[in-house]
Each structure stands twice: as C-alpha cells, then as structure tokens.
Enzyme design. Structure first.
Site, short mmCIF file in Angstrom:
data_model
loop_
_atom_site.label_atom_id
_atom_site.label_comp_id
_atom_site.label_asym_id
_atom_site.label_seq_id
_atom_site.Cartn_x
_atom_site.Cartn_y
_atom_site.Cartn_z
CD GLU A 251 38.66 36.92 42.67
OE1 GLU A 251 39.76 36.43 42.43
OE2 GLU A 251 37.73 36.89 41.84
CE1 TYR B 182 29.30 38.02 39.57
CE2 TYR B 182 27.88 39.97 39.65
CZ TYR B 182 28.22 38.75 39.09
OH TYR B 182 27.50 38.28 38.04
CG ASN C 91 44.14 27.67 33.10
OD1 ASN C 91 43.75 27.49 34.25
ND2 ASN C 91 43.43 28.33 32.22
NE ARG D 166 43.87 23.18 30.71
CZ ARG D 166 43.26 23.93 31.63
NH1 ARG D 166 43.70 23.95 32.87
NH2 ARG D 166 42.21 24.66 31.32
CB VAL E 184 40.20 22.94 24.73
CG1 VAL E 184 39.29 22.61 23.55
CG2 VAL E 184 40.10 21.87 25.81
NE ARG F 158 36.24 24.53 23.99
CZ ARG F 158 36.78 24.37 25.19
NH1 ARG F 158 36.34 23.42 26.01
NH2 ARG F 158 37.75 25.15 25.60
C1 MV4 Z 1 34.36 35.91 38.73
C2 MV4 Z 1 33.29 36.58 38.09
C3 MV4 Z 1 33.00 37.86 38.52
N1 MV4 Z 1 33.70 38.42 39.52
N2 MV4 Z 1 35.03 36.52 39.71
C4 MV4 Z 1 33.74 31.67 36.60
C5 MV4 Z 1 34.66 30.49 36.57
C6 MV4 Z 1 35.82 30.83 37.42
N3 MV4 Z 1 37.05 30.49 36.74
C7 MV4 Z 1 35.72 32.31 37.67
N4 MV4 Z 1 34.45 32.75 37.18
C8 MV4 Z 1 34.03 34.02 37.42
N5 MV4 Z 1 34.71 34.68 38.37
C9 MV4 Z 1 34.70 37.74 40.10
N6 MV4 Z 1 35.37 38.32 41.09
C10 MV4 Z 1 32.61 35.93 37.08
C11 MV4 Z 1 32.96 34.63 36.74
C12 MV4 Z 1 32.15 34.03 35.71
C13 MV4 Z 1 32.70 33.69 34.49
C14 MV4 Z 1 34.03 33.87 34.20
C15 MV4 Z 1 34.53 33.54 32.98
C16 MV4 Z 1 33.70 33.00 32.02
C17 MV4 Z 1 32.39 32.78 32.27
C18 MV4 Z 1 31.85 33.12 33.51
C19 MV4 Z 1 30.51 32.90 33.75
C20 MV4 Z 1 30.00 33.24 34.96
C21 MV4 Z 1 30.82 33.79 35.94
#
Ligand code: MV4
Length: 450
Positions: A200, A202, A290, A292, A295, A338
C-alpha cells in the site's frame, strides 16, 4: 433464546459477558485454567469448569476441551469474547459441526476477513475505497519491487496474515525495498506460516478510525458511529474515544455508509468493526475488518445507549436488530483508558503480582469494566489489561474533565500499572486540542519509545 451460554474467555470481557447473560436470564458456564481458579469470571458464572493448565495453548486455546465442556455442561452457545479463539475459523467451524452456536460470524467470513489481501480485494470489488496499492497478493521480491515503483514511495509492505504491526515494514525508496520486503515476509513466515504479502502507499500520520457495525440474520445492517483509536503504543491501543474529533456529521454519514456497504458486500452477520485510515486531507481508506467484539466497544455503548454484547446474543439466537439506522443516535462523548499491569519506566514490561488494594471511581457517567479485586493475584500467563475506565460526558471537554477526575481517584496497589501514563496523556495540551493522530505517543512522549 438460549438458556445457557459458555463463555470461552477470561478477564474483564468474560465478566462483561456473564453480566449481560445474567440480565437476559441466561445461565452461564465459565471455563478456567488452573491459574484462574480464583479469577472473577470463575467466581461469577453460574457454573465453572477447569479446562487445563495455565498456558493459553493448553486451556483457553484448547478447542477440544472447550467443545467438550460445552457439551458436558449442556450449553447451546459459546461467546468467544476477543483474543483467544474469537477469530479462529477452525473453532467456529468446529462449533457448527457440533451444533453449538458460535456467537459471531460464520467460519467462512472469519477466514475471508482474516486474510488481509483477500479482504482488500473483496473491498475493491465492492467499491469500498482502499489505500492505493496492490490488488493481487505478491510473493516474490522482484515482482513486489516493480509494484512498489508503480505505487510510488514510500510504500507500506504488509503480511496478508498480519495485523497488529507484525510482518509490516515501511520502504522509503528502491534502495531499502528488498531488505524490508524480505524481513517483513520472513516475520510473516515465522509468525503465521504464510508468505503472502501486499503493498500500500504509506499514509503519513493517519488517524485510526473504526466503525462499529451490527448485522442480523435477516439482512439488516447498521453502523453505530466511529471510534478514534489513534493513540497507540507499538500497535497496542492505549485510549479510545467516540465520536472522533476529526469527523464531521457529513463525513460520519459517508464513512458509516461505506462501512455498511463493506459489511453487506460479504454478507456479514453479528458484531464487526471496519477499520479505516483517515489521512490529513480527510480521505479515508479501508484497512481491515475485525470479526469480533472489541476491547473498546464500551465507548460505542456509552454514546449509543446500546448493549453490544446483548445485541450479539440476540442476533446469534436469530432475533432481528433492536434498532434501525434512523434510530441510532450518537449522544455526548465517551473516552476509554486501558489500565494495564505494566511498568512504563521499564519499556512497559508486564508486571503481574498480588493486588493489595483497589479503589475504583464511580458517579455520573463513569463506568469500570474489570475483573480485579483486592487480594487478587494477577497471573503472568495472559494479557496485562486489568481494567477499562470509561467515561461519558455531554461533550469532549466534559468527558476529558471526568476522565481526569476518575483517573485521579482510581487506586491499584501492589503492582505497577500505566495509570500515571494515562494521567499524563489526559493532561497533555495536545490531547486537549485533539492533535491525536497515530504518532501522538512517539511525538509527545518520546521517552516512552516509538
Ligand atoms: C498503515 C499506515 C500507513 N499507511 N498503512 C499499523 C497496524 C496495522 N493494522 C496497520 N498500521 C498502519 N498501516 C498504510 N498504508 C500506518 C499504520 C500505523 C498505525 C495504524 C493505526 C494505528 C497506529 C498506527 C501506528 C503506526 C502505523
């Protein structure tokens, strides 16, 4: 309606489910490990049955033991809570085969959404916006690199079986792509025995916005608004709120309708969460679903006045949703903190042990979901979450004031907790102002680690 439900979990969520069942006049069976014979869920349920030794894989993850317990105790349904077997398609299938109702979606749906690259493809086909990136999964580093050039750097490399940041890497350019891809893939093979990857673009400093959806067997689907879960530390949520300060009524409608469309596209049933990334320009992208109860579901309960656990049980029993979309009203503002048995000054190392004193706050708009009590010994074998403190106020400002007050009153003695850290977050000016994207903790609390 069911007459008896087995609760296949422990800790506060097991207690939460037992309480909902009691209110509904449904008998409960707790399952417990040898480490949990004095745990609150074991004590509160109508009946309790030991399913094995302390390690999770020998007890709370032991499918055969849990099915046997359900049959022996004559329960008609299993509530899996979150974690453990809640998103295990094989377990849901085993329940189906044994004519036990799994309170959640079908095994097929758990499978479909558990595979993140397949979920992504499904959503693209349903017209749900996803982060620009690969449509098909990718396995070979050479092919992935060509895709990355097309997507444009920086790119996010993700494992199809991942989640919670495992098997995930950022690549800033062609020079670091190979190493990052191979590392992410290796982590995925090690952790999930799966080399399926996807890419993906960023998204910089996004917010994590998730929509609660509920779907019944009759084909009705509603969304219950969003939760802003951007405040995380190493992919662990720390504090959640509803509604999100970043979302207007108009955007809520648009994202909510998209979440409902996503759920409809897969024929979803029971409680589910659609996770979106929201970028600085308020573009939103489907990230994961998700399958489920989560939390942080209480913040949604506080602003909607609904009971999501009871709703899950009613849906599983074949009853229609208790509300239509028009009847869903988001009122006021809720925040959840939490409280974990961990030491912030030692890299948040888990700190189990004997609780020697507890005082929980109360009063108007204050809710405590917890399994701890005075003289309870927190076992070292499980998740370190001790308590969820949830407040509801007429707006964000009053919810923050209430949470500050409640955190100040909460006492847990005998073990280390993150209570002071939560207090620091609630008292930070950036939190007050709603400058709360996913980089909040690394930005404003660098001492607590990225
Ligand atoms: C991302 C992103 C930025 N761009 N995807 C972190 C956990 C996983 N579920 C997906 N995550 C991320 N995906 C793209 N394309 C940034 C994160 C991310 C993040 C997402 C949600 C909550 C906290 C985070 C902390 C760092 C990075």
């Amino acid at each position: 309606m069911f007459t008896k439900i087995l609760v296949a979990n422990r800790g506060e969520i097991a207690v939460r489910i037992i309480r909902a069942c009691r209110e509904m006049g449904i008998k409960t069976v707790a399952v417990y490990s040898e480490a949990d014979k004095d745990s609150l869920h074991t004590l509160l349920a109508d009946e309790a049955i030991c399913i094995g030794p302390a390690p999770s894989d020998k007890s709370y993850l032991n499918m055969e033991r849990i099915i046997s317990a359900t049959v022996a105790m004559k329960a008609e349904a299993i509530h899996p809570g979150f974690g453990f077997l809640s998103e295990n398609a094989r377990f849901a299938e085993l329940c189906e085969k044994c004519s036990i109702t799994f309170i959640g979606p079908s095994a097929d749906l758990i499978n479909k959404m558990g595979n993140k690259s397949e979920a992504r493809k499904t959503m693209i086909e349903a017209g749900v916006p996803v982060v620009p990136g690969s449509k098909e999964p990718v396995y070979k580093v050479e092919e992935a690199k060509v895709m990355a050039e097309e997507i444009g750097y920086p790119v996010m490399i993700k494992a199809s079986s991942g989640g919670g940041g495992k098997g995930m890497r950022i690549s800033y350019g062609p020079d670091d792509f190979e190493a990052n891809f191979l590392n992410a893939q290796m982590e995925s093979v090690k952790g999930f025995s799966d080399d399926t990857m996807y890419l993906e673009r960023y998204i910089e400093k996004p917010r994590h916005i998730e929509f609660q959806i509920m779907a019944d067997k009759q084909g009705h689907v509603v969304h219950l608004g969003e939760r802003d879960c951007s405040i995380q530390r190493r992919h662990q949520k720390v504090l959640e709120e509803s509604p999100s300060i970043a979302i207007s009524e108009e955007l809520r409608k648009k994202m909510g309708e998209t979440a409902v469309r996503a759920a409809r596209a897969v024929g979803y049933e029971n409680a589910g969460t659609i996770e979106f990334l929201l970028d600085k320009n308020k573009n939103f992208y489907f990230m994961e679903m998700n399958t489920r109860i989560q939390v942080e579901h209480p913040v949604t309960e506080m602003v909607t006045g609904m009971d999501l656990i009871k709703e899950q049980i009613r849906i599983a029993a074949g009853e229609p949703l208790s509300v239509t979309q028009d009847e869903v009203r988001i009122q006021g503002h809720a925040i959840e903190c939490r409280i974990n048995a961990e030491n912030p000054s030692k890299h948040f190392m888990p700190c189990p042990g004997l609780i020697t004193n507890v005082h929980t706050p109360g009063g108007n708009g204050i809710r405590v979901d917890s399994h701890i009590y005075c003289d309870y010994r927190v076992p070292p074998n499980y998740d370190s979450m001790l308590l969820k403190l949830i407040v509801h106020g007429k707006d964000r400002e009053s919810a923050i004031a209430k949470m500050r007050s409640a955190l100040g009153e909460l006492v847990i003695e005998g073990i280390e907790t993150n209570l002071d850290f939560q207090y620091e977050i609630l008292n930070h000016e950036a939190f007050d102002q709603g400058d709360t994207d996913t980089h909040f903790i690394p930005t404003y609390f660098p001492q607590y680690g990225k």
